[in-house]
Scaffold this motif. Structure first.
Motif, PDB file in Angstrom:
ATOM      1  N   GLY A  32      16.360  14.579  -0.472  1.00 37.60           N
ATOM      2  CA  GLY A  32      16.196  14.244   0.936  1.00 37.60           C
ATOM      3  C   GLY A  32      15.687  12.832   1.126  1.00 37.60           C
ATOM      4  O   GLY A  32      16.394  11.854   0.878  1.00 37.60           O
ATOM      5  N   ALA A  33      14.441  12.705   1.574  1.00 34.30           N
ATOM      6  CA  ALA A  33      13.857  11.397   1.812  1.00 34.30           C
ATOM      7  C   ALA A  33      13.775  10.602   0.504  1.00 34.30           C
ATOM      8  O   ALA A  33      13.433  11.145  -0.548  1.00 34.30           O
ATOM      9  N   ARG A  34      14.085   9.326   0.606  1.00 30.47           N
ATOM     10  CA  ARG A  34      14.019   8.478  -0.585  1.00 30.47           C
ATOM     11  C   ARG A  34      12.561   8.219  -0.945  1.00 30.47           C
ATOM     12  O   ARG A  34      11.724   7.995  -0.063  1.00 30.47           O
ATOM     13  N   VAL A  35      12.261   8.262  -2.226  1.00 29.95           N
ATOM     14  CA  VAL A  35      10.920   7.930  -2.707  1.00 29.95           C
ATOM     15  C   VAL A  35      11.033   6.797  -3.716  1.00 29.95           C
ATOM     16  O   VAL A  35      12.091   6.576  -4.312  1.00 29.95           O
ATOM     17  N   VAL A  36       9.957   6.077  -3.878  1.00 30.06           N
ATOM     18  CA  VAL A  36       9.952   4.964  -4.810  1.00 30.06           C
ATOM     19  C   VAL A  36      10.234   5.465  -6.229  1.00 30.06           C
ATOM     20  O   VAL A  36       9.783   6.538  -6.622  1.00 30.06           O
ATOM     21  N   ARG A  37      10.992   4.696  -6.985  1.00 27.42           N
ATOM     22  CA  ARG A  37      11.380   5.107  -8.337  1.00 27.42           C
ATOM     23  C   ARG A  37      10.293   4.730  -9.342  1.00 27.42           C
ATOM     24  O   ARG A  37       9.769   3.615  -9.314  1.00 27.42           O
ATOM     25  N   VAL A  38       9.966   5.670 -10.200  1.00 31.26           N
ATOM     26  CA  VAL A  38       8.990   5.430 -11.263  1.00 31.26           C
ATOM     27  C   VAL A  38       9.724   4.830 -12.460  1.00 31.26           C
ATOM     28  O   VAL A  38      10.676   5.420 -12.985  1.00 31.26           O
ATOM     29  N   ARG A  50       9.886  -2.254  -7.042  1.00 33.21           N
ATOM     30  CA  ARG A  50       9.338  -3.006  -5.926  1.00 33.21           C
ATOM     31  C   ARG A  50      10.211  -2.766  -4.692  1.00 33.21           C
ATOM     32  O   ARG A  50      11.436  -2.918  -4.752  1.00 33.21           O
ATOM     33  N   ILE A  51       9.586  -2.389  -3.607  1.00 31.99           N
ATOM     34  CA  ILE A  51      10.304  -2.151  -2.358  1.00 31.99           C
ATOM     35  C   ILE A  51      10.135  -3.375  -1.459  1.00 31.99           C
ATOM     36  O   ILE A  51       9.017  -3.731  -1.082  1.00 31.99           O
ATOM     37  N   HIS A  52      11.223  -3.999  -1.125  1.00 32.97           N
ATOM     38  CA  HIS A  52      11.195  -5.138  -0.213  1.00 32.97           C
ATOM     39  C   HIS A  52      11.257  -4.596   1.220  1.00 32.97           C
ATOM     40  O   HIS A  52      12.212  -3.910   1.593  1.00 32.97           O
ATOM     41  N   THR A  53      10.245  -4.872   1.989  1.00 32.18           N
ATOM     42  CA  THR A  53      10.124  -4.255   3.300  1.00 32.18           C
ATOM     43  C   THR A  53      10.742  -5.128   4.394  1.00 32.18           C
ATOM     44  O   THR A  53      10.814  -6.350   4.277  1.00 32.18           O
ATOM     45  N   GLY A  54      11.169  -4.463   5.452  1.00 32.66           N
ATOM     46  CA  GLY A  54      11.720  -5.134   6.622  1.00 32.66           C
ATOM     47  C   GLY A  54      11.128  -4.529   7.885  1.00 32.66           C
ATOM     48  O   GLY A  54      10.107  -3.836   7.833  1.00 32.66           O
ATOM     49  N   ARG A  55      11.774  -4.766   8.992  1.00 36.36           N
ATOM     50  CA  ARG A  55      11.280  -4.241  10.265  1.00 36.36           C
ATOM     51  C   ARG A  55      11.762  -2.810  10.468  1.00 36.36           C
ATOM     52  O   ARG A  55      12.904  -2.470  10.122  1.00 36.36           O
ATOM     53  N   PRO A  56      10.927  -1.956  11.052  1.00 35.36           N
ATOM     54  CA  PRO A  56      11.373  -0.604  11.385  1.00 35.36           C
ATOM     55  C   PRO A  56      12.573  -0.649  12.330  1.00 35.36           C
ATOM     56  O   PRO A  56      12.639  -1.497  13.224  1.00 35.36           O
ATOM     57  N   GLN A  57      13.498   0.273  12.141  1.00 35.55           N
ATOM     58  CA  GLN A  57      14.696   0.337  12.956  1.00 35.55           C
ATOM     59  C   GLN A  57      14.904   1.766  13.453  1.00 35.55           C
ATOM     60  O   GLN A  57      14.587   2.738  12.752  1.00 35.55           O
ATOM     61  N   VAL A  58      15.466   1.882  14.655  1.00 32.02           N
ATOM     62  CA  VAL A  58      15.680   3.195  15.249  1.00 32.02           C
ATOM     63  C   VAL A  58      16.591   4.053  14.373  1.00 32.02           C
ATOM     64  O   VAL A  58      16.301   5.232  14.118  1.00 32.02           O
ATOM     65  N   ARG A  59      17.688   3.487  13.914  1.00 34.68           N
ATOM     66  CA  ARG A  59      18.619   4.258  13.101  1.00 34.68           C
ATOM     67  C   ARG A  59      17.953   4.743  11.817  1.00 34.68           C
ATOM     68  O   ARG A  59      18.122   5.904  11.415  1.00 34.68           O
ATOM     69  N   ALA A  60      17.190   3.862  11.178  1.00 34.16           N
ATOM     70  CA  ALA A  60      16.498   4.240   9.952  1.00 34.16           C
ATOM     71  C   ALA A  60      15.498   5.357  10.222  1.00 34.16           C
ATOM     72  O   ALA A  60      15.297   6.245   9.385  1.00 34.16           O
ATOM     73  N   ALA A  61      14.857   5.330  11.391  1.00 31.70           N
ATOM     74  CA  ALA A  61      13.883   6.366  11.740  1.00 31.70           C
ATOM     75  C   ALA A  61      14.565   7.723  11.860  1.00 31.70           C
ATOM     76  O   ALA A  61      14.078   8.731  11.337  1.00 31.70           O
ATOM     77  N   ARG A  62      15.706   7.746  12.542  1.00 33.11           N
ATOM     78  CA  ARG A  62      16.427   9.019  12.687  1.00 33.11           C
ATOM     79  C   ARG A  62      16.909   9.526  11.329  1.00 33.11           C
ATOM     80  O   ARG A  62      16.824  10.725  11.034  1.00 33.11           O
ATOM     81  N   LEU A 166       7.390   3.105   3.847  1.00 34.26           N
ATOM     82  CA  LEU A 166       7.854   1.724   3.746  1.00 34.26           C
ATOM     83  C   LEU A 166       9.241   1.603   4.363  1.00 34.26           C
ATOM     84  O   LEU A 166      10.153   2.365   4.037  1.00 34.26           O
ATOM     85  N   TRP A 167       9.378   0.610   5.243  1.00 32.42           N
ATOM     86  CA  TRP A 167      10.657   0.381   5.924  1.00 32.42           C
ATOM     87  C   TRP A 167      11.403  -0.711   5.173  1.00 32.42           C
ATOM     88  O   TRP A 167      11.160  -1.901   5.359  1.00 32.42           O
ATOM     89  N   SER A 168      12.302  -0.317   4.312  1.00 29.78           N
ATOM     90  CA  SER A 168      13.100  -1.278   3.558  1.00 29.78           C
ATOM     91  C   SER A 168      14.361  -1.625   4.353  1.00 29.78           C
ATOM     92  O   SER A 168      14.714  -0.918   5.318  1.00 29.78           O
ATOM     93  N   PRO A 169      15.067  -2.677   3.973  1.00 30.77           N
ATOM     94  CA  PRO A 169      16.313  -3.016   4.675  1.00 30.77           C
ATOM     95  C   PRO A 169      17.367  -1.922   4.617  1.00 30.77           C
ATOM     96  O   PRO A 169      18.280  -1.888   5.448  1.00 30.77           O
ATOM     97  N   THR A 170      17.247  -1.007   3.655  1.00 30.25           N
ATOM     98  CA  THR A 170      18.220   0.077   3.533  1.00 30.25           C
ATOM     99  C   THR A 170      17.667   1.428   3.972  1.00 30.25           C
ATOM    100  O   THR A 170      18.302   2.459   3.773  1.00 30.25           O
ATOM    101  N   GLY A 171      16.498   1.438   4.578  1.00 25.06           N
ATOM    102  CA  GLY A 171      15.932   2.684   5.075  1.00 25.06           C
ATOM    103  C   GLY A 171      14.524   2.937   4.569  1.00 25.06           C
ATOM    104  O   GLY A 171      13.956   2.137   3.825  1.00 25.06           O
ATOM    105  N   VAL A 172      13.961   4.045   4.976  1.00 19.07           N
ATOM    106  CA  VAL A 172      12.575   4.382   4.649  1.00 19.07           C
ATOM    107  C   VAL A 172      12.452   4.813   3.196  1.00 19.07           C
ATOM    108  O   VAL A 172      13.306   5.537   2.662  1.00 19.07           O
ATOM    109  N   VAL A 173      11.373   4.362   2.555  1.00 21.59           N
ATOM    110  CA  VAL A 173      11.028   4.758   1.193  1.00 21.59           C
ATOM    111  C   VAL A 173       9.586   5.253   1.209  1.00 21.59           C
ATOM    112  O   VAL A 173       8.704   4.587   1.766  1.00 21.59           O
TER     113      VAL A 173
END
Length: 259
Positions: A32-38, A50-62, A166-173
């Protein structure tokens, strides 16, 4: 910049980082939800992507809300159950988190997630005696099963405050879990506690995958008892005040539920 980040602490409790890795793996296995990789874990340290963060987005939130519902639906062996295959300690932050194997949620939640931290909060001065009485009364209601339902144990993150989203450019992590078998509403209540960007959109996405039971918003204070007790134990009287207020709301809700 390196593609990984290393967290280390020679004074960390035994198997502290190994527990984090086990929780992340268990959540990832849900699909389901993406989690940081060990990348690597050993006593005293863990290496993560390392997760590169960006701005929260409505689509990513849904999308995150929908994915979180999938994670929860993957389930757990019991309320309080640790990640599958993990027989070591559990933690929330740096504090120990007990494991349990209970078939009903209310008794587990009151005994294992609220009362132990209430005692620590009393000792630290974060909760006054009068406040403690209110919290204990709320726990009695919860342990009696007033809020139990037929929802099976969910696979929850367990420490899902905004800082662990974390809000990454490809979605929440997701990072830093206290993963265990719990109630799905607990994760959502934690998101609400400290505020999460686009929370309404997260819930919208969640309910498209798994509709929530009626009245879940009114039960938010119930599911915030645990994190508030943890914070009252370590961060002072302001959280103790919030804990007592949430407990009073739980008592009132229990009274209304019985009518």
């Amino acid at each position: 910049m390196s593609d990984t980040i290393v967290k280390s602490n020679a004074d960390a409790p035994p198997r502290f980082f190994e527990a984090e890795a086990a929780g992340l793996a268990w959540l990832a296995d849900a699909g389901g939800a993406r989690v940081v990789r060990v990348v690597h874990v050993e006593p005293g340290s863990i290496e993560l992507e390392r997760i590169h963060t960006g701005r929260p987005q409505v689509r990513a939130a849904r999308e995150f809300g929908s994915a979180l519902a999938v994670t929860h639906d993957a389930g757990a062996a019991a309320f309080g159950a640790p990640p599958h295959g993990w027989n070591g300690p559990l933690f929330i932050g740096r504090r120990p988190l007990s494991a349990a194997h209970e078939s009903t949620w209310g008794g587990f939640y009151a005994r294992e997630r609220v009362l132990p931290y209430l005692e620590l909060a009393i000792e630290s001065g974060g909760v006054g005696r009068g406040q403690a009485s209110i919290v204990r009364q709320a726990c009695e209601e919860v342990a009696a099963g007033v809020f139990d339902d037929d929802d099976p144990p969910s696979r929850i993150h367990g420490d899902l405050w905004n800082g662990n989203v974390l809000w990454s450019p490809t979605g929440v992590v997701l990072i830093d879990p206290a993963a265990h078998g719990g109630h799905r509403e607990t994760d959502l209540a934690m998101l609400a506690l400290f505020g999460c960007p686009y929370l309404d959109e997260i819930v919208e996405g969640y309910e498209q995958t798994h509709p929530l039971r009626p009245g879940w918003r009114e039960r938010i204070p119930l599911h915030q008892l645990h994190p508030l007790a943890v914070h009252a134990a370590g961060y002072g009287r302001g959280y103790g005040d919030a804990l007592a207020d949430a407990a009073a709301r739980v008592i009132a809700l229990a009274d209304a539920t019985r009518r």
